[in-house]
Motif scaffolding. Structure first.
Motif, short mmCIF file in Angstrom:
data_model
loop_
_atom_site.label_atom_id
_atom_site.label_comp_id
_atom_site.label_asym_id
_atom_site.label_seq_id
_atom_site.Cartn_x
_atom_site.Cartn_y
_atom_site.Cartn_z
N THR A 280 6.90 10.41 -21.82
CA THR A 280 7.40 9.69 -20.64
C THR A 280 6.35 9.63 -19.55
O THR A 280 5.38 10.41 -19.55
CB THR A 280 8.66 10.38 -20.06
N VAL A 281 6.55 8.71 -18.61
CA VAL A 281 5.73 8.64 -17.41
C VAL A 281 6.68 8.46 -16.23
O VAL A 281 7.67 7.72 -16.31
CB VAL A 281 4.72 7.48 -17.47
N THR A 282 6.40 9.17 -15.15
CA THR A 282 7.16 9.03 -13.93
C THR A 282 6.20 8.94 -12.76
O THR A 282 5.07 9.45 -12.81
CB THR A 282 8.11 10.22 -13.71
N ALA A 283 6.64 8.27 -11.70
CA ALA A 283 5.81 8.13 -10.50
C ALA A 283 6.70 8.18 -9.26
O ALA A 283 7.79 7.59 -9.25
CB ALA A 283 5.02 6.84 -10.54
N HIS A 284 6.25 8.88 -8.27
CA HIS A 284 6.95 8.97 -6.98
C HIS A 284 5.96 8.57 -5.90
O HIS A 284 4.85 9.12 -5.82
CB HIS A 284 7.47 10.38 -6.74
N ALA A 285 6.36 7.63 -5.06
CA ALA A 285 5.44 7.11 -4.04
C ALA A 285 6.13 7.02 -2.69
O ALA A 285 7.36 6.92 -2.58
CB ALA A 285 4.95 5.73 -4.46
N VAL A 286 5.30 7.04 -1.65
CA VAL A 286 5.73 6.77 -0.28
C VAL A 286 4.96 5.55 0.20
O VAL A 286 3.72 5.52 0.14
CB VAL A 286 5.47 7.97 0.64
N ARG A 287 5.70 4.56 0.65
CA ARG A 287 5.06 3.33 1.14
C ARG A 287 4.41 3.58 2.49
O ARG A 287 4.92 4.35 3.31
CB ARG A 287 6.08 2.21 1.23
N ALA A 288 3.29 2.90 2.68
CA ALA A 288 2.60 3.05 3.97
C ALA A 288 3.47 2.56 5.12
O ALA A 288 3.36 3.06 6.26
CB ALA A 288 1.28 2.27 3.93
N ARG B 61 -4.62 12.40 -2.61
CA ARG B 61 -4.98 13.36 -1.58
C ARG B 61 -4.46 12.90 -0.21
O ARG B 61 -4.37 11.68 0.06
CB ARG B 61 -6.51 13.53 -1.51
N PRO B 62 -4.15 13.85 0.67
CA PRO B 62 -3.70 13.48 2.02
C PRO B 62 -4.74 12.63 2.75
O PRO B 62 -5.95 12.87 2.66
CB PRO B 62 -3.51 14.85 2.71
N GLY B 63 -4.25 11.63 3.45
CA GLY B 63 -5.14 10.76 4.21
C GLY B 63 -5.70 9.59 3.41
O GLY B 63 -6.35 8.71 3.98
N ARG B 64 -5.47 9.57 2.09
CA ARG B 64 -5.94 8.45 1.24
C ARG B 64 -4.80 7.45 1.02
O ARG B 64 -3.61 7.79 1.17
CB ARG B 64 -6.45 8.96 -0.10
N THR B 65 -5.16 6.26 0.63
CA THR B 65 -4.18 5.19 0.43
C THR B 65 -4.42 4.49 -0.89
O THR B 65 -5.58 4.25 -1.27
CB THR B 65 -4.24 4.16 1.59
N VAL B 66 -3.32 4.15 -1.57
CA VAL B 66 -3.41 3.34 -2.78
C VAL B 66 -3.15 1.90 -2.37
O VAL B 66 -2.08 1.58 -1.83
CB VAL B 66 -2.36 3.78 -3.83
N PRO C 198 0.84 -1.21 0.00
CA PRO C 198 0.00 0.00 0.00
C PRO C 198 0.87 1.25 0.00
O PRO C 198 1.98 1.27 0.54
CB PRO C 198 -0.80 -0.13 1.31
N LEU C 199 0.34 2.32 -0.62
CA LEU C 199 1.07 3.58 -0.72
C LEU C 199 0.30 4.67 0.01
O LEU C 199 -0.91 4.80 -0.15
CB LEU C 199 1.24 3.96 -2.19
N SER C 200 1.02 5.45 0.80
CA SER C 200 0.39 6.55 1.53
C SER C 200 0.51 7.86 0.78
O SER C 200 -0.17 8.84 1.13
CB SER C 200 1.00 6.69 2.93
N ALA C 201 1.34 7.91 -0.22
CA ALA C 201 1.48 9.10 -1.07
C ALA C 201 1.87 8.63 -2.46
O ALA C 201 2.64 7.67 -2.63
CB ALA C 201 2.54 10.06 -0.50
#
Length: 239
Positions: A216-224, A187-192, A139-142
């Motif tokens: 191109t496509v880029t993605a930046h994530a923060v893990r839960a 959005r803040p507080g949502r999770t992927v 899951p991703l938090s951001a």
């Protein structure tokens, strides 16, 4: 009777003949009184009336416009056939704001995160859809996903969509540095959740085959669970 006698008699008969001039004039007058038949009128070849030519040309133009309208309507309304729900894009602004996804390296995989970009096969000579696949095993938090479509001529947005819930993301479409930039931000507080997710940008472009090698496509994530991941990919040539 010899020849000399025959000739003499023929001369005598000719000299004795007197034509009836009055009878001859009467015949001529009767012929003139009957009159000559009127000459038969010749109808000129039938010409195409100008209004028919105009009507034909108008019908041809209407047919082309109707076909074009049908193609554009089919492209715009068939979002589900291309993998998801069509959503109207927000107004384009002059400059894209700073985004951490823009600095993500172009490597498809980083830890639990993977991404890939491809032009949808239903794209055509006037319209295209760029599909972004994002997979995460955690899951991703951001999350910020950024799709950059090179301005190869006539490129302008016609919409975007994502397979994740619409209320979970803010979406923007901007023009910056020769690119049409689509950006989806969690959005803040949502999770992927862990799984495979799709993001797509739709756009018109100049008539003909479009070279998507600059996209191109880029993605930046923060893990839960903590920690960051950044991935990116390039597109191939499209229609």
């Amino acid at each position: 009777m010899n020849d000399e006698e025959l000739s003499g008699r023929l001369r005598e008969a000719a000299e004795a003949h007197r034509p009836d001039r009055a009878r001859m004039l009467a015949r001529i007058e009767r012929g003139m009184a009957g009159g000559r038949p009127a000459p038969r009128s010749v109808r000129p070849p039938r010409a195409v009336r100008p209004w028919l030519r105009v009507a034909g040309a108008t019908a041809a133009v209407c047919g082309v416009l109707a076909a074009g309208a049908f193609a554009a309507t089919s492209a715009g309304d068939d979002g589900r056939a291309r993998g998801g729900r069509v959503a109207s894009a927000p107004s384009v602004t002059a400059k894209a704001p700073h985004s951490p996804a823009a600095k993500a390296p172009l490597r498809p995989e980083d830890g639990p995160l993977w991404t890939g970009g491809v032009v949808d096969p239903h794209s055509n000579a006037y319209w295209a859809q760029s599909n972004v696949t994002l997979r995460t095993t955690e899951p991703l938090s951001a999350l910020t996903v950024e799709l950059r479509v090179a301005q190869t001529g006539g490129v302008n947005s016609t919409g975007s969509w994502r397979s994740l819930p619409e209320p979970d993301f803010t979406v923007s479409v901007d023009e910056s540095g020769g690119f049409l930039v689509y950006r989806w931000t969690l959005r803040p507080g949502r999770t992927v959740p862990a799984g495979t997710h799709t993001f797509a940008g739709q756009y018109n472009h100049a008539e003909g085959d479009r070279d998507a090698t600059g996209d191109t496509v880029t993605a930046h994530a923060v893990r839960a669970s903590g920690g960051e991941a950044a991935v990116g990919d390039r597109f191939g040539r499209s229609r």
